[in-house]
Design an enzyme around this catalytic site. Structure first.
Site, PDB file in Angstrom:
ATOM      1  N   HIS A   1      -0.864 -39.120  18.581  1.00 16.79           N
ATOM      2  CA  HIS A   1      -2.163 -39.667  18.206  1.00 16.79           C
ATOM      3  C   HIS A   1      -1.944 -40.962  17.447  1.00 16.79           C
ATOM      4  CE1 HIS A   1      -6.158 -39.967  16.331  1.00 16.79           C
ATOM      5  NE2 HIS A   1      -6.559 -39.201  17.309  1.00 16.79           N
TER       6      HIS A   1
ATOM      7  N   ASP B   1      -7.170 -33.028  22.468  1.00 13.77           N
ATOM      8  CA  ASP B   1      -7.394 -33.036  23.913  1.00 13.77           C
ATOM      9  C   ASP B   1      -6.533 -32.008  24.629  1.00 13.77           C
ATOM     10  OD1 ASP B   1      -9.165 -35.349  23.892  1.00 13.77           O
ATOM     11  OD2 ASP B   1      -7.384 -36.496  23.370  1.00 13.77           O
TER      12      ASP B   1
END
Length: 429
Positions: free
Chosen positions: A307, A364
């Site tokens: 991320h 996700d």
């Protein structure tokens, strides 16, 4: 006395104010740097640039902390519902019982979309991506609600925000029904947010009642909460940038929807499921794909890991993974993709290659598997992300509009093109 940093350039010394946030974050205020020194900063992708100050969401990537208006995401996902969180983001405080009932009633009252917007969605080819339909429909709302276009009128902004919160779920459901070649099912005003949405998705035309397993409704509610805001991400920044030009709120939100569509942002959960299906189709050979991801000469990448901000385990991923286990166990669903996902997660949390690069699973990674369990197909995953992120977009747009420091977004650049050249007439080229 305010703390400052010193910049020495061209034998001159300049003081740069240091701004301290409520969580002791520190930033250099370079707003007057160019006028004082003639210099600009270069920060490709804004990886180290704060574009604004905000009181909405706190994100600390090293420790994996996420809070909405001061409340930890873990508490909100466990104890609140999506409408409560929407109210919190929009108004800064959790609602009382009376305020929550009114907010729920307001959303229910405004669910029906203009017939022309429904016709617009119906005009798309059935193979169109639902995100294209959703973005177009949101822009179209501006022509049906011309009474709420003034970005300087507080009442207009309030009515437009309420309409978007009410109608985006209907638009999203209609986009799904169009992609499936099914007739639209209108919203029902006696159902709560998630129950009504699932009815519009999966119900049958003319059906008077639609039973929803509360396990699925609660899972969907949680997914919307964990996606509701995430500080100055790509789509939220886009909403602010578009809104900074004094564009109306519908155009600004549509800009955020289009930014979210990209596979490196909201489209990542769809990409994760596609990757898991690819591995499944290759004899479930997880090790092969891990080795491919480690190979610098191979263009394959594992989706759903790492991320931009989090350098530890994404706190939202922990919440969604736990919900995945609960839902699949309660419904007795044996999803082979979840088993592949768990194997990949084990590698990412034990293999030194991934640990050294902070490549932990992000939100996700598991959300797509959970959406599948609910019955939502992969081409709708990004739409679901948009549905959850809407209250965050609206909150940031309103905060931007109300800021005394608001200015039109206009980044600088470092020019690297050709220097002055003499024009050559066409016949001489």
């Amino acid at each position: 006395m305010s703390e400052t940093a010193r910049l020495i350039f061209d034998d001159k010394e300049f003081e740069i104010p240091i701004i301290v946030g409520s969580e002791e974050e520190r930033g250099l205020d370079i707003s007057k740097l160019r006028s004082a020194t003639g210099l600009v900063t270069l920060d490709e992708g804004f990886v180290n640039t704060a574009s604004t100050s905000s009181s909405i969401t706190y994100l600390e990537g090293q420790q994996g902390v996420l809070r909405y208006r001061g409340y930890p995401i873990e508490q909100l996902a466990n104890d609140a519902d999506f409408v409560e969180v929407t109210y919190l983001l929009m108004f800064g405080e959790l609602p009382t019982n009376a305020e929550l009932r009114e907010a729920q009633a307001e959303i229910r009252r405004g669910r029906n979309i203009p017939q022309g917007v429904a016709d617009l969605i119906a005009s798309f080819p059935s193979h169109a991506h639902p995100m294209a339909m959703v973005a177009a429909a949101v822009v179209a709302l501006s022509d049906y609600y011309t009474d709420t276009l003034d970005p300087f009128a507080a009442d207009d902004i309030t009515r437009a925000s309420q309409r978007l919160l009410s109608q985006l779920s209907t638009i999203a459901a209609y986009a799904y029904r169009r992609s499936m070649g099914k007739a639209f099912i209108p919203p029902t005003d006696n159902l709560d947010y998630c129950h009504n949405f699932l009815h519009m998705l999966f119900g049958e035309a003319g059906e008077t009642e639609f039973d929803v397993d509360p396990v699925l409704s609660e899972a969907l509610d949680m997914l919307l909460i964990v996606h509701a805001d995430h500080e100055q991400n790509c789509s939220t920044s886009t909403v602010r940038v578009v809104g900074s030009s004094d564009a109306n709120i519908y155009a600004s939100i549509a800009g955020g929807i289009c930014a979210l569509w990209g596979p490196l942002h909201g489209g990542a959960n769809e990409a994760v499921v596609n990757m898991l299906e690819q591995i499944q189709g290759d004899n479930n050979d997880v090790d092969k794909y891990v080795d491919m991801a480690k190979d610098k000469s191979n263009h394959f990448r594992l989706m759903g890991f790492g991320h931009r901000v989090y350098k530890s385990y994404d706190p939202r991923a922990r919440i969604v993974k736990a919900a995945c286990d609960r839902v699949l166990d309660k419904l007795d669903i044996d999803d082979p993709l979840l088993e592949i996902a768990k194997k990949l997660e084990k590698v990412a949390t034990t293999d030194e290659y991934f640990l050294a690069r902070n490549l932990y699973p992000n939100v996700d990674f598991f959300s797509g598997v959970l959406y599948r369990a609910i019955g939502i197909p992969s081409n709708m995953f990004t739409v679901m992300f948009a549905l959850g992120r809407l209250p965050g977009w609206l909150s940031h747009w309103i905060e931007m509009r109300n800021s005394p420091n608001k200015r039109i977004a206009r980044p600088r650049q470092i020019y690297t093109g050709a220097t002055t050249r003499k024009f050559v007439p066409l016949d001489d080229r």
